[in-house]
Design a protein around this motif. Structure first.
Motif, short mmCIF file in Angstrom:
data_model
loop_
_atom_site.label_atom_id
_atom_site.label_comp_id
_atom_site.label_asym_id
_atom_site.label_seq_id
_atom_site.Cartn_x
_atom_site.Cartn_y
_atom_site.Cartn_z
N VAL A 171 0.85 -1.18 0.00
CA VAL A 171 0.00 0.00 0.00
C VAL A 171 0.89 1.24 0.00
CG1 VAL A 171 -1.71 1.31 1.29
CG2 VAL A 171 -1.87 -1.17 1.19
N ASP A 172 0.55 2.17 -0.87
CA ASP A 172 1.36 3.37 -1.02
C ASP A 172 1.39 4.17 0.29
OD1 ASP A 172 2.65 5.61 -1.89
OD2 ASP A 172 1.54 5.71 -3.79
N PRO A 173 2.57 4.37 0.87
CA PRO A 173 2.64 5.15 2.12
C PRO A 173 2.10 6.56 1.92
CG PRO A 173 4.84 4.71 1.24
CD PRO A 173 3.88 3.88 0.45
N VAL A 189 -7.38 4.35 8.85
CA VAL A 189 -6.47 4.23 7.70
C VAL A 189 -6.46 2.79 7.20
CG1 VAL A 189 -4.07 4.42 6.93
CG2 VAL A 189 -5.03 6.19 8.39
N ILE A 190 -6.46 1.84 8.12
CA ILE A 190 -6.48 0.42 7.72
C ILE A 190 -7.78 0.12 6.97
CG2 ILE A 190 -6.54 -1.97 8.56
CD1 ILE A 190 -4.76 -1.13 10.84
N ARG A 191 -8.89 0.58 7.53
CA ARG A 191 -10.19 0.26 6.96
C ARG A 191 -10.43 0.98 5.63
NH1 ARG A 191 -15.23 2.37 7.45
NH2 ARG A 191 -14.48 4.02 8.79
N ARG A 192 -10.02 2.24 5.55
CA ARG A 192 -10.41 3.05 4.40
C ARG A 192 -9.33 3.12 3.31
NH1 ARG A 192 -12.48 8.56 6.55
NH2 ARG A 192 -13.14 8.79 4.40
N VAL A 193 -8.10 2.82 3.66
CA VAL A 193 -7.03 2.89 2.65
C VAL A 193 -6.36 1.53 2.44
CG1 VAL A 193 -4.85 3.97 2.00
CG2 VAL A 193 -6.61 5.33 3.14
N VAL A 194 -5.89 0.93 3.53
CA VAL A 194 -5.08 -0.29 3.38
C VAL A 194 -5.90 -1.43 2.79
CG1 VAL A 194 -3.76 -2.03 4.63
CG2 VAL A 194 -3.51 0.38 5.23
N ILE A 195 -7.07 -1.70 3.35
CA ILE A 195 -7.85 -2.86 2.91
C ILE A 195 -8.36 -2.68 1.47
CG2 ILE A 195 -9.94 -4.21 3.36
CD1 ILE A 195 -9.15 -4.15 6.31
#
Lengths: 285, 288
Positions: A171-173, A189-195
């Motif tokens: 995932v792009d930092p 951030v995990i829920r809305r970007v990483v996953i």
């Protein structure tokens, strides 16, 4: 510099035309047509070779009769139960594998220390051929659904887990930083970007695991006596070793192949439908 | 983190920082939007340590539009990340709207340089713009109104359902600006926002920044490596030296408003200022 080109106050970038969809779908249809031509050609060849009497029709019955047998087999209640058993094992196995592999993959992908800690165990277990576990699991659980499930889950976990791990790690930092800059919490951030960002990787893992799972289910059914399923059906029919049972073995094999094909096409469709934004899914479709 | 008095080293009094200031209140002029107080930052330690910025002190008042320029690698982005609360400085503190940064400050939005990476490719334009307010307590119609107005402000009405990868670079950066606007920030930070677009698109985007500055009550701080742009857009230009970056000069820009790509750039005052800034940068922070 001072003499600048006239700058209109309106957006300088004009609207882009809608993405050309047509050439891609035409290319896709052509690819499908060429693929079908290959299949039809092979079937015709099999039919001709078989009917010409070049080989013993017991070993290579005409494809038309195999296909006919595959259709009429559906009238057989035992066969239907066997197909259902294989399918259920596959579906449960995949669900359990996802339920374990995705959260573990997310954790291992997000936290380097966790990955380093788990690595030795993972690298020790991963090379074990799932089928090699059959005798052990048979001993503990007997020849029922649980035995098949344990082995299928063991086989399907790895591709899903590793793809999730790489997807999460990849995932792009920059995107994470963007979310953080708007005050989004760590969990957010995990829920809305990483996953969402890792999702295409996860689905690719599921597709790979899916074909492995189907192979493993049928293999286990073949070698573990007393089990139910397409593999067990093939194993029982083979024991009769007459022309009719030979046809049934081939018909069951074709059925298994078609099952795999349908599942694969389904997952491929899901990938294109929901992950069309992903460059790899867009380009590799 | 304790709100103890910032490290005001004895013998080097900061301008405006009263020594009798009560704990927990911002140094500098009361009401300042941003106070940068003795901020230094070093990456890593030992032999590989990189001292990026050294003892920076400045203030930004509300509604100012301040550009930060300096030689490449001068720690401009480090400074901006510190202001955004994404990076804790090794020394000193940043105060935004009277509160010391211990994380990302409230009411701050950032526009990143690389729009293709800062926009989320799985979300449509409108959902990208709604990203910062999606989890807020606003009602659905309120959120939609904010998204619509922000897209209208950047000239992207009618592109709501598109995806970022279906738009040109300039349009993508407009989406990123609309996303920042939807958050209704008091402080907008921009990190080389137009470095990756072509010259014509760039002019359009510069004028967009001027128009949103007038339309919304915002303090804007932006980092750029384009000297003309730093003068054209700002009320003030902060020139940084080579690393470890210190503040070389704090230049007030008093050009006729409204600014215009042609007439402003012809203005002798503009030409003089850009020359001055260029000289400062080329000398790398030595006095000229």
């Amino acid at each position: 510099m001072a003499i600048a080109t006239p700058a209109p106050p309106a957006p300088t970038t004009g609207p882009t035309p809608p993405r050309a969809q047509k050439p891609r779908s035409t290319a896709r249809r052509n690819a499908v047509l060429r693929g079908l031509a290959g299949v039809v050609g092979l079937i015709l060849l099999l039919e001709i070779v078989s009917r010409s009497g070049l080989v013993n029709t017991n070993f290579l019955p005409p494809f038309s009769s195999v296909l006919w047998k595959a259709i009429t087999l559906w009238g057989d209640e035992v066969f239907r139960a066997d197909v259902l058993s294989t399918l259920l094992t596959y579906v449960y196995g995949m669900l359990i594998a996802c339920a374990i592999a995705i959260p573990v993959g997310v954790v291992l992908g997000m936290f380097r220390p966790a990955y380093r800690g788990a690595r030795a165990i993972v690298e020790l277990m991963r090379p074990i051929p799932p089928v090699a576990l059959v005798p052990l699991v048979l001993l503990v659980l007997g020849a029922g659904l649980e035995m098949k499930l344990v082995i299928v889950v063991f086989a399907a976990i790895w591709p899903i887990m590793f793809n999730t791990l790489y997807g999460v790690h990849d995932v792009d930092p920059y995107a994470k930083e963007m979310a953080r800059s708007f005050g989004v919490s760590r969990f957010g951030v995990i829920r809305r970007v990483v996953i969402p960002s890792a999702a295409p990787f996860v689905v690719t893992g599921i597709r790979i695991a899916s074909s492995i799972a189907l192979i493993v289910v049928i293999t286990v059914e073949l070698i573990a006596g007393g089990a139910q399923g397409i593999g067990a059906f093939i194993s029982r029919e083979r024991a009769f070793s007459d022309a009719e049972s030979y046809l049934a073995v081939l018909a069951a094999t074709v059925t298994a192949g078609l099952l795999g094909l349908v599942i694969n096409l389904g997952i491929g469709w899901l990938e294109r439908r929901f992950f069309g934004w992903d460059a790899t899914a867009r380009g590799g479709a | 983190m304790t709100d103890s008095l910032p490290t005001t080293s004895a013998g080097a009094p900061t301008q405006g920082a009263a020594p009798t200031r009560p704990a927990g209140t911002a140094p500098g002029t009361p009401g300042a939007a941003v106070v940068v107080d003795h901020v230094s930052h070093t990456y890593g330690r030992g032999d590989t340590a990189h001292h990026a910025i050294h003892d920076l002190n400045f203030e930004v008042m509300p509604k100012e539009c301040v550009s930060i320029v300096g030689p490449s690698g001068a720690g401009k982005t480090t400074l901006l990340r510190t202001l955004a609360g994404l990076l804790q400085p090794s020394e000193g503190a940043v105060w935004v709207n009277g509160k010391k940064n211990t994380g990302v400050p409230d009411g701050m939005a950032m526009v990143f340089q690389d729009y293709s990476r800062s926009l989320l490719p799985w979300l449509s334009v409108e959902r990208n713009v709604a990203f910062p307010i999606a989890g807020s307590s606003l009602s659905k119609p309120e959120r939609k109104a904010l998204v619509d107005e922000s897209l209208e402000a950047v000239g992207l009405k009618g592109f709501e359902k598109r995806y970022p990868w279906q738009l040109s670079g300039g349009m993508q950066q407009r989406v990123a600006i609309a996303r920042a606007l939807a958050y209704r920030p008091k402080l907008m930070l921009m990190d080389e926002p137009f470095a990756s677009v072509d010259a014509q698109t760039r002019e359009g985007l510069e004028d967009l920044v001027l128009s949103i500055r007038d339309r919304y009550d915002m303090t804007i701080l932006f980092v750029t490596h384009d000297i003309d742009e730093s003068v054209y857009l700002a009320n003030r230009v902060l020139v940084l030296s080579r690393p470890p970056a210190t503040l070389v000069e704090d230049i007030r820009v008093e050009l006729a408003e409204p600014r215009d790509q042609i007439t402003t750039r012809e203005d002798p005052a503009f030409i003089h200022l850009r020359g001055h800034v260029a000289r400062l940068i080329h000398s790398g922070g030595e006095p000229v």
